[in-house]
Design an enzyme around this catalytic site. Structure first.
Site, PDB file in Angstrom:
ATOM      1  N   ARG A   1       0.924   9.913   5.310  1.00 44.49           N
ATOM      2  CA  ARG A   1       1.432   8.766   5.874  1.00 44.49           C
ATOM      3  C   ARG A   1       2.673   8.129   5.644  1.00 44.49           C
ATOM      4  O   ARG A   1       2.615   6.656   5.518  1.00 44.49           O
ATOM      5  CB  ARG A   1       0.150   7.720   5.416  1.00 44.49           C
ATOM      6  CG  ARG A   1      -1.286   8.235   5.835  1.00 44.49           C
ATOM      7  CD  ARG A   1      -2.281   7.256   6.051  1.00 44.49           C
ATOM      8  NE  ARG A   1      -3.395   7.537   5.664  1.00 44.49           N
ATOM      9  CZ  ARG A   1      -4.382   7.978   6.531  1.00 44.49           C
ATOM     10  NH1 ARG A   1      -3.772   8.206   7.655  1.00 44.49           N
ATOM     11  NH2 ARG A   1      -5.861   8.493   6.193  1.00 44.49           N
TER      12      ARG A   1
ATOM     13  N   LYS B   1      -2.137  -1.330  -3.851  1.00 47.82           N
ATOM     14  CA  LYS B   1      -3.217  -0.553  -3.707  1.00 47.82           C
ATOM     15  C   LYS B   1      -2.236   0.961  -3.815  1.00 47.82           C
ATOM     16  O   LYS B   1      -1.241   0.920  -3.063  1.00 47.82           O
ATOM     17  CB  LYS B   1      -3.735  -0.116  -2.491  1.00 47.82           C
ATOM     18  CG  LYS B   1      -4.660   0.723  -2.261  1.00 47.82           C
ATOM     19  CD  LYS B   1      -5.506   0.683  -0.808  1.00 47.82           C
ATOM     20  CE  LYS B   1      -6.302   1.857  -0.827  1.00 47.82           C
ATOM     21  NZ  LYS B   1      -6.865   1.981   0.670  1.00 47.82           N
TER      22      LYS B   1
ATOM     23  N   TYR C   1     -15.131   0.963  -7.237  1.00 47.73           N
ATOM     24  CA  TYR C   1     -16.406   1.678  -6.914  1.00 47.73           C
ATOM     25  C   TYR C   1     -17.219   1.555  -8.205  1.00 47.73           C
ATOM     26  O   TYR C   1     -18.528   1.877  -7.875  1.00 47.73           O
ATOM     27  CB  TYR C   1     -16.251   3.301  -6.659  1.00 47.73           C
ATOM     28  CG  TYR C   1     -15.229   3.517  -5.404  1.00 47.73           C
ATOM     29  CD1 TYR C   1     -15.779   3.316  -4.081  1.00 47.73           C
ATOM     30  CD2 TYR C   1     -13.869   3.780  -5.426  1.00 47.73           C
ATOM     31  CE1 TYR C   1     -15.042   3.557  -3.018  1.00 47.73           C
ATOM     32  CE2 TYR C   1     -13.179   3.976  -4.332  1.00 47.73           C
ATOM     33  CZ  TYR C   1     -13.669   3.700  -3.103  1.00 47.73           C
ATOM     34  OH  TYR C   1     -12.888   3.658  -1.981  1.00 47.73           O
TER      35      TYR C   1
ATOM     36  N   GLU D   1       6.885  -6.764   0.913  1.00 49.38           N
ATOM     37  CA  GLU D   1       5.728  -6.558   1.616  1.00 49.38           C
ATOM     38  C   GLU D   1       4.750  -7.756   1.503  1.00 49.38           C
ATOM     39  O   GLU D   1       4.048  -8.259   2.581  1.00 49.38           O
ATOM     40  CB  GLU D   1       5.079  -5.506   1.545  1.00 49.38           C
ATOM     41  CG  GLU D   1       6.130  -4.189   2.040  1.00 49.38           C
ATOM     42  CD  GLU D   1       5.629  -4.056   3.535  1.00 49.38           C
ATOM     43  OE1 GLU D   1       5.082  -4.710   4.296  1.00 49.38           O
ATOM     44  OE2 GLU D   1       6.101  -3.158   4.280  1.00 49.38           O
TER      45      GLU D   1
ATOM     46  N   LYS E   1       0.881  -1.312   0.144  1.00 49.51           N
ATOM     47  CA  LYS E   1       0.034  -0.033   0.222  1.00 49.51           C
ATOM     48  C   LYS E   1       0.933   1.228   0.161  1.00 49.51           C
ATOM     49  O   LYS E   1       1.618   1.572   1.033  1.00 49.51           O
ATOM     50  CB  LYS E   1      -0.956  -0.046   1.141  1.00 49.51           C
ATOM     51  CG  LYS E   1      -1.878   1.097   1.311  1.00 49.51           C
ATOM     52  CD  LYS E   1      -2.926   1.036   2.518  1.00 49.51           C
ATOM     53  CE  LYS E   1      -3.785   2.351   2.482  1.00 49.51           C
ATOM     54  NZ  LYS E   1      -4.414   2.182   3.488  1.00 49.51           N
TER      55      LYS E   1
ATOM     56  N   ARG F   1     -10.516  10.675   1.531  1.00 50.15           N
ATOM     57  CA  ARG F   1     -10.402  11.448   2.870  1.00 50.15           C
ATOM     58  C   ARG F   1     -11.877  12.194   2.876  1.00 50.15           C
ATOM     59  O   ARG F   1     -12.177  12.246   4.180  1.00 50.15           O
ATOM     60  CB  ARG F   1      -9.324  12.533   2.822  1.00 50.15           C
ATOM     61  CG  ARG F   1      -7.777  11.724   2.240  1.00 50.15           C
ATOM     62  CD  ARG F   1      -7.263  11.226   3.744  1.00 50.15           C
ATOM     63  NE  ARG F   1      -6.017  10.311   3.140  1.00 50.15           N
ATOM     64  CZ  ARG F   1      -4.640  10.538   2.990  1.00 50.15           C
ATOM     65  NH1 ARG F   1      -4.232  11.485   2.940  1.00 50.15           N
ATOM     66  NH2 ARG F   1      -4.069   9.433   2.781  1.00 50.15           N
TER      67      ARG F   1
HETATM   68  C1  PBG Z   1      -7.284   3.379   5.059  1.00 51.17           C
HETATM   69  C2  PBG Z   1      -7.508   3.372   3.910  1.00 51.17           C
HETATM   70  C3  PBG Z   1      -7.504   4.461   2.837  1.00 51.17           C
HETATM   71  C4  PBG Z   1      -8.049   3.710   1.669  1.00 51.17           C
HETATM   72  C5  PBG Z   1      -8.751   2.549   2.181  1.00 51.17           C
HETATM   73  N1  PBG Z   1      -8.299   2.391   3.421  1.00 51.17           N
HETATM   74  C6  PBG Z   1      -7.007   5.767   3.010  1.00 51.17           C
HETATM   75  C7  PBG Z   1      -5.545   5.971   3.240  1.00 51.17           C
HETATM   76  O1  PBG Z   1      -4.877   4.913   3.277  1.00 51.17           O
HETATM   77  O2  PBG Z   1      -5.305   7.093   3.286  1.00 51.17           O
HETATM   78  C8  PBG Z   1      -8.202   4.648   0.294  1.00 51.17           C
HETATM   79  C9  PBG Z   1      -9.414   3.935  -0.643  1.00 51.17           C
HETATM   80  C10 PBG Z   1      -9.476   5.009  -1.617  1.00 51.17           C
HETATM   81  O3  PBG Z   1      -8.738   6.065  -1.994  1.00 51.17           O
HETATM   82  O4  PBG Z   1     -10.399   4.583  -2.366  1.00 51.17           O
HETATM   83  N2  PBG Z   1      -8.215   2.826   6.104  1.00 51.17           N
END
Ligand code: PBG
Length: 320
Positions: free
Chosen positions: A213, A244, A309, A229, A192, A202
């Site tokens: 992050r 992701k 989505y 990972e 990720k 957000r």
């Molecule tokens: C963290 C999480 C995020 C997304 C899914 N789980 C946000 C992040 O890591 O900042 C993002 C999903 C998206 O952008 O569609 N709980």
């Protein structure tokens, strides 16, 4: 050789298509907002809403009827605090929504839940902060273990740890097994990346994050590390691994697919959705064709499962 021979008709093209997109390979991410009395539109994700508990139930039934591969739940709590206590509370919005959806769809649709604290913390980070304001890896793991038990008790089929804490999969596996939930699977968000394309998400979860992050999510410069990972997560007991975002990381999807022997998922994230929707709204691209091309590209890169989505809409397009 005249390659065009096999492109002459739609039937010939389908005969030799190397990649398929089927509804069962698609997982629908959904947001549910505590206390909402009607669905709340998310302006940066046209067509996506923060559900009420009731509208979420309907969306889950529809997803099951469409034959989707699963539904991934995200909770938007009314109140947030430093430890994200809403995440472990059995009466917290995510846990009650898991129970709602599980009661509605039974085994017809795998119920998945995001296992992370960022929606529940007032500082917006995915874990607990130490006195210096740094995300404390090992203190966070204890909360993840409790969150996993709560999600399993609520009826989740699959938990999706997305916080990128080291060792999270092993701790969650042990917590589930210790709670008699050895049937609950782990879909690990393994590779990720710290991405600008999470922007609309957000808004979707009313995030209060200031800063970024980058001390826990990966650097977009690194692909070998993404494989590392994923291998670590498989060794810790991940049943599936995820890359992701998807589109800017299709090379990582391919490398991970080639490196592991478990199903690989890729998350077609909020910013990827928003970009395409914005261009289509201007009439600059053919929306439906671009959606299917996007999903095909993620599958072609090696994803067995795609979180998107557009899952419900794509299922309808694929049936038409
Ligand atoms: C963290 C999480 C995020 C997304 C899914 N789980 C946000 C992040 O890591 O900042 C993002 C999903 C998206 O952008 O569609 N709980």
């Amino acid at each position: 050789m005249r390659p065009r021979r096999l492109r002459r008709t739609p039937a010939l093209r389908e005969l030799v298509a190397e990649t398929s997109v089927r509804p069962r390979q698609l997982v629908l991410p959904v947001f549910v907002r505590e206390g909402a009395t009607q669905p709340v539109p998310i302006s940066s994700m046209p067509g996506v809403v923060q559900h009420t508990r009731d509208s979420l139930r309907s969306a889950a039934v529809e997803a099951a009827e469409l034959g989707l591969g699963g539904i991934m739940l995200f909770g938007v709590p009314e109140a947030k605090d430093a430890t994200g206590s809403g995440a472990v509370d059995p009466a917290g919005i995510l846990n009650v929504a898991i129970a709602d959806v599980a009661a509605e769809v039974g085994d017809a649709l795998p119920v998945m839940a995001d296992l992370c604290l960022d929606e529940f913390t007032d500082h917006g980070h995915c874990g607990l902060l130490d006195p210096h304001g740094r995300v404390d890896n090992d203190a966070t793991l204890e909360v993840y273990a409790e969150m996993a038990r709560a999600q399993a008790a609520a009826g989740a089929d699959v938990v999706g740890p997305s916080g990128m804490m080291d060792g999270q999969v092993a701790v969650i596996r042990a917590a589930l097994d210790g709670a008699g939930a050895s049937d609950v699977a782990i879909l690990a968000y393994s590779a990720k990346y710290a991405s600008a394309f999470y922007g609309p998400f957000r808004e979707a979860v009313d995030s209060s994050l200031v800063g970024d992050r980058r001390t826990y999510q990966q650097d977009g410069a690194n692909a070998v590390e993404g494989v590392r990972e994923a291998l670590l997560d498989v060794a810790q007991g991940a049943d599936m691994v995820m890359v992701k975002p998807a589109l800017a990381y299709l090379d990582v999807v391919r490398r991970v697919r080639d490196a592991v022997d478990v199903p690989v998922a890729a998350y077609n994230i909020s910013g990827e959705y928003a970009m395409l929707e914005a261009a289509a709204a201007h009439g600059w691209i053919d929306r439906e064709a671009a959606i299917l091309e996007t999903l095909t590209s993620i599958r072609r890169a090696g994803a067995d499962v795609v979180l998107t989505y557009w899952a419900a809409e794509a299922a309808r397009l694929l049936r038409a």
